[in-house]
Design an enzyme around this catalytic site. Structure first.
Site, PDB file in Angstrom:
ATOM      1  N   SER A 172      -3.938   2.789  27.478  1.00  0.00           N
ATOM      2  CA  SER A 172      -4.063   2.346  26.122  1.00  0.00           C
ATOM      3  C   SER A 172      -4.596   0.937  26.189  1.00  0.00           C
ATOM      4  CB  SER A 172      -2.945   2.196  25.302  1.00  0.00           C
ATOM      5  OG  SER A 172      -1.789   1.303  25.894  1.00  0.00           O
ATOM      6  N   LYS A 174      -4.579  -7.907  24.800  1.00  0.00           N
ATOM      7  CA  LYS A 174      -4.308  -6.867  24.063  1.00  0.00           C
ATOM      8  C   LYS A 174      -3.719  -7.138  22.696  1.00  0.00           C
ATOM      9  CE  LYS A 174      -2.393  -2.417  24.942  1.00  0.00           C
ATOM     10  NZ  LYS A 174      -1.554  -1.470  25.826  1.00  0.00           N
ATOM     11  N   SER A 220      -0.578   2.230  31.180  1.00  0.00           N
ATOM     12  CA  SER A 220      -1.850   1.774  30.473  1.00  0.00           C
ATOM     13  C   SER A 220      -2.543   0.368  31.074  1.00  0.00           C
ATOM     14  CB  SER A 220      -1.186   1.209  28.950  1.00  0.00           C
ATOM     15  OG  SER A 220      -1.207   2.531  28.495  1.00  0.00           O
TER      16      SER A 220
HETATM   17  N1  GLN Z   1      -0.874   6.994  28.631  1.00  0.00           N
HETATM   18  C1  GLN Z   1       0.419   6.945  28.376  1.00  0.00           C
HETATM   19  C2  GLN Z   1       0.933   7.281  27.044  1.00  0.00           C
HETATM   20  O1  GLN Z   1       0.114   7.839  26.513  1.00  0.00           O
HETATM   21  C3  GLN Z   1       0.752   5.542  28.691  1.00  0.00           C
HETATM   22  C4  GLN Z   1       0.725   4.512  27.606  1.00  0.00           C
HETATM   23  C5  GLN Z   1       0.919   3.167  27.963  1.00  0.00           C
HETATM   24  O2  GLN Z   1       1.293   2.703  29.118  1.00  0.00           O
HETATM   25  N2  GLN Z   1       1.252   2.485  26.930  1.00  0.00           N
HETATM   26  O3  GLN Z   1       2.132   7.310  26.784  1.00  0.00           O
END
Ligand code: GLN
Length: 472
Positions: free
Chosen positions: A149, A74, A173
């Site tokens: 994400s 990532k 994420s």
């Molecule tokens: N979907 C969650 C957010 O928008 C988690 C994001 C993440 O784990 N980086 O914060």
């Protein structure tokens, strides 16, 4: 293919790292025009592959557990000499000056990084649509999101470009994209893996995690990346990392009242079927109450933006990030941040600075932190009677690109995953079946949550309920 299958083939001389990396690059070339899982592809990985092939030929293959295995990373995890943008315009041309701790360890194990993957800007989102460089599509159905994400990492594994990709998990994420793409998604105990070299989103929540095709692979990677690191003061070592026991038969706790609103009936049905299978295998499944978990989303969307607003303050065009000159210093800050950051990043910075401002700190941030402490107590209490907590990973299968325009409806996808980060425990999403939507078969995941440092339980249950069934 799993890492262990690939590795066996390398050792048996049935294939070579050169062939495997060439295959990775050609899959990317062929499919990524449509999917856009990758932000950067490293063609020079071929040279590393050739060196690895030679090492196998010289009988040195056993020396490194991942020798010649292609992986993806990532793009909010630093790899020395490579662009690290966090999918943000403000870091569009930033090249990492050092390797993140997890990268050091994977390189040392012989892994070959073939590319960096797309994400929601600075990991803020649940669909990868918040990337400044355009969204990633779900390899199962190009009209749908891969989740986020870490959507690029999930798509990279799901499109079979690599057998494993690293992601980060601040509120789900790694687990949620794993659910949407039919993969294993594993988030370690907070502090188990060093955050050194990860772009900070919510520092008290962030952990690097693994997207893979098997639980055994996730376990193997965890074994390589975990451990104390002086450069991350929150890491825990074997002295504090007290493993919990594995068992022949487990007691699984289901937070029933948590499973009511807004959950897709097909997801719920698959979930119930999994519970039946656990019972049939001789495990116990009991109802539990986790009333505070239900407040998790509210607490998360206060704590996380507070930390985001502080962590993202460094991207001001002076200390970090692209500079847009204004008429004076303040104007330069304003211009740089206005032009460099996307709408979701701005939304969270505004929310975060608001909840931290004097007069509101106690009402919001202080309360959310207090709720978090109570959630931890509540969960510890539950783990006195059950071995693992189990929920669906996300309330629905992958949704359509552009479907969730209202930020709150996007945030609601995180309902089952954020309590895990707030309490710091480990969790894993495993594929539990597929649902039909408009002619596409869409995977959905089941989430197992273990007590603090209970990774071995997750791996044990995962290998017994998933790997074995999938013939891995
Ligand atoms: N979907 C969650 C957010 O928008 C988690 C994001 C993440 O784990 N980086 O914060």
């Amino acid at each position: 293919m799993t890492i262990s299958e690939l590795r066996k083939k390398f050792l048996a001389g049935e294939t070579t790292p050169t062939a495997a990396v060439a295959e990775s690059l050609s899959v990317i070339k062929e499919k990524d025009v449509d999917i856009h899982a990758f932000l950067d592809v490293y063609e020079d990985a071929m040279a590393e592959a050739e060196a690895a092939t030679k090492a196998y030929a010289d009988g040195k293959g056993e020396e490194k557990p991942l020798l010649g295995v292609p992986i993806a990373v990532k793009n909010n995890i630093l790899i020395k000499g490579r662009k690290a943008t966090g999918a943000s315009k403000i870091l569009e041309n930033y090249v990492a000056a050092y390797d993140a701790a997890v990268i050091e360890k994977l390189k040392e194990a012989g892994a070959i990084i073939v590319g960096s993957t797309n994400l929601d800007e600075f990991a803020m989102g649940g669909s990868t649509e918040n990337s400044a460089f355009g969204p990633t599509k779900n390899p199962r159905d190009l009209s749908r999101v891969p989740g986020g994400s870490s959507g690029g990492s999930a798509a990279a594994v799901a499109m079979k470009a690599v057998p494993m990709a690293l992601g980060t998990d601040t509120g789900g994420s790694v687990r949620q994209p794993a659910s949407y793409c039919g993969l294993v998604g594993f988030k370690p105990t907070y502090g188990a893996v060093s955050r050194y070299g990860l772009m900070a989103m919510g520092s008290s929540l962030d952990q690097a995690g693994v997207l893979s095709n098997s639980v055994a692979d996730a376990e193997m990677i965890f074994g390589l990346i975990k451990g104390k690191d002086d450069r991350d003061m929150t890491t825990i070592g074997p002295d504090t990392f007290k493993e919990v026991s594995v068992k022949e038969k487990y007691t699984f706790g289901v937070p029933r009242s948590f499973l009511k609103d807004g959950i897709d009936p097909d997801v719920l049905e698959l979930f119930e079927r999994q519970l039946e299978e656990l019972k049939a295998a001789g495990h116990q499944v009991v109802d539990i109450e986790l009333p505070l978990f239900e407040a998790g989303l509210a607490a998360y969307y206060i704590v996380m933006p507070a930390e985001v607003s502080s962590n993202l303050a460094r991207y001001d065009g002076i200390r970090y990030g692209a500079r847009h000159e204004g008429k004076d210093l303040i104007d330069t800050y304003l211009e740089s941040r206005a032009k460099g950051l996307g709408p979701e990043a701005k939304r969270r910075i505004l929310l975060g600075t608001y909840v931290l401002s004097s007069g509101y700190y106690d009402a919001y941030y202080g309360k959310a932190e207090a709720a978090r402490a109570l959630m931890r107590e509540e969960l510890n209490g539950v783990f006195e009677t059950v071995d693992l907590v189990v929920t669906p990973t996300a309330p629905t299968p992958a949704f359509k690109l552009g479907e969730k325009e209202d930020p709150l409806s996007m945030y609601r996808q995180d309902i089952f995953t954020v309590p895990v980060n707030l309490t710091g425990v480990p969790a894993m999403s495993l594929p539990m079946g597929e649902v039909e939507r408009e002619g596409s078969s869409l995977p959905v995941g089941i989430q197992y949550i273990a007590p603090h440092s209970g990774e071995n339980r997750l791996f044990d249950v995962g290998k017994r309920t998933y790997d074995q069934k999938a013939g891995l």
